[in-house]
Design an enzyme around this catalytic site. Structure first.
Site, mmCIF file in Angstrom:
data_model
loop_
_atom_site.group_PDB
_atom_site.id
_atom_site.type_symbol
_atom_site.label_atom_id
_atom_site.label_comp_id
_atom_site.label_asym_id
_atom_site.label_seq_id
_atom_site.Cartn_x
_atom_site.Cartn_y
_atom_site.Cartn_z
ATOM 1 N N CYS A 1 0.990 -1.269 0.042
ATOM 2 C CA CYS A 1 0.147 -0.026 -0.008
ATOM 3 C C CYS A 1 0.754 1.173 -0.068
ATOM 4 O O CYS A 1 1.605 1.534 0.848
ATOM 5 C CB CYS A 1 -0.986 0.004 1.284
ATOM 6 N N CYS B 1 -0.803 3.469 -6.649
ATOM 7 C CA CYS B 1 -1.821 3.058 -5.541
ATOM 8 C C CYS B 1 -1.809 1.753 -5.929
ATOM 9 O O CYS B 1 -2.251 1.303 -7.393
ATOM 10 C CB CYS B 1 -2.991 3.755 -5.531
HETATM 11 N N1 DGL Z 1 -4.038 0.391 -2.194
HETATM 12 C C1 DGL Z 1 -3.457 1.457 -1.459
HETATM 13 C C2 DGL Z 1 -2.417 2.202 -2.033
HETATM 14 O O1 DGL Z 1 -1.645 1.451 -2.592
HETATM 15 C C3 DGL Z 1 -4.675 2.438 -0.816
HETATM 16 C C4 DGL Z 1 -6.158 2.652 -1.246
HETATM 17 C C5 DGL Z 1 -6.780 3.154 -0.040
HETATM 18 O O2 DGL Z 1 -7.004 2.670 0.964
HETATM 19 O O3 DGL Z 1 -7.148 4.424 0.010
HETATM 20 O O4 DGL Z 1 -1.929 3.527 -1.812
#
Ligand code: DGL
Length: 276
Positions: free
Chosen positions: A83, A198
């Site tokens: 993430c 993301c």
């Molecule tokens: N998948 C996450 C990222 O890489 C975040 C998405 C979220 O929870 O806002 O930033």
């Protein structure tokens, strides 16, 4: 009698792969390709999703607390924070808290984007949290000073990706609107590289390509993260997975405690993960 090597190679590493939701599955899939022998626990903090809107101190406290409760159970050889929104903030905290465990983060691939761009116009598509981070600005200063970098924070694309994975619904107009600011034209030049910063966004890559106003290179860092994990495992004495190794069953944990629907159960099964 044959002498045993002093440090025999280890097999079947344990990995904890973590995200706010389903985005980290894009990283988990690449890790599984590189290490089919790994036992993966996939942890999704869906009760707090989306992380992109959380204040920095709230996010740090949340991820610390989750790692405190899940690391002892998963006993991971490596933890992957799949993430960007969390990695760009919490990695120093986690490394200080768990000094014996290697953490691999996911941070915007600004360096390769700057290297690949021919027009010098690159965009970083991320959450609002990731584009606001000093860490992200630092990457731009260090590696893309010679480029014009457009930072685009979308507050809805991660949720759009979640809905798409669970229900198959996708509204082209919504996606087109969210990616539009990434496409910049300036003095006869156009954006030619976009960083998927993301982990949810590669889930929508087909729609991005279809709806892009012109073709660009989309950079997904997942294969590089998988290589990094493999490198760390080798350093920690694990033998390489044999090419025909059977996938080890892993498990998915959702902090909401929900039971995944049929579509999501199928997505998890394709990635060797048992639904809770
Ligand atoms: N998948 C996450 C990222 O890489 C975040 C998405 C979220 O929870 O806002 O930033």
């Amino acid at each position: 009698m044959t002498a045993q090597p002093a440090n025999p190679l280890k097999h079947t590493p344990s990995l904890l792969v973590f995200d706010s939701g389903l985005g980290g599955l894009t990283v988990q899939r690449e890790i599984l390709r590189a290490r089919p022998d790994a036992r993966i626990t996939y942890l999704a903090d869906d009760s707090v999703f989306p992380y992109g809107r959380l204040a920095a101190d709230v996010l740090v406290a949340r991820v610390n607390a989750l790692m405190d409760s899940h690391i002892p159970a998963a006993q991971p050889d490596v933890v992957v924070i799949a993430c960007n929104t969390a990695s760009t903030l919490v990695l120093p905290h986690l490394r200080a808290r768990f000094p014996d465990i290697p953490f691999v983060g996911t941070v915007p691939a600004i360096k390769p984007a700057a290297e690949h761009s021919r027009t010098g116009l690159i965009s970083v598509l991320a959450t609002p949290g990731t584009v606001a981070r000093d860490y992200t600005r630092g990457l731009v200063d260090s590696f893309a000073n010679h480029c014009r970098v457009q930072l685009v924070g979308s507050s809805s694309l991660a949720s759009i990706a979640e809905t798409f994975m669970q229900h198959g619904d996708l509204d082209d107009a919504d996606v087109a609107r969210e990616i539009a600011p990434c496409f910049v034209e300036e003095n006869g030049r156009r954006t030619d590289v976009i960083v998927l910063a993301c982990t949810h966004y590669p889930l929508l890559i087909d729609a991005f390509k279809r709806l892009a106003p012109w073709p660009v290179e989309w950079i997904d860092p997942a294969p590089a993260i998988a290589r990094r994990v493999n490198h760390l495992l080798r350093e920690r004495g694990f033998a390489d997975a044999m090419p025909d190794t059977a996938t080890q069953p892993g498990k998915a944990i959702f902090t909401s405690g929900r039971t995944p629907n049929a579509a999501l159960t199928h997505v998890l099964a394709e990635r060797g993960l048992l639904a809770p």
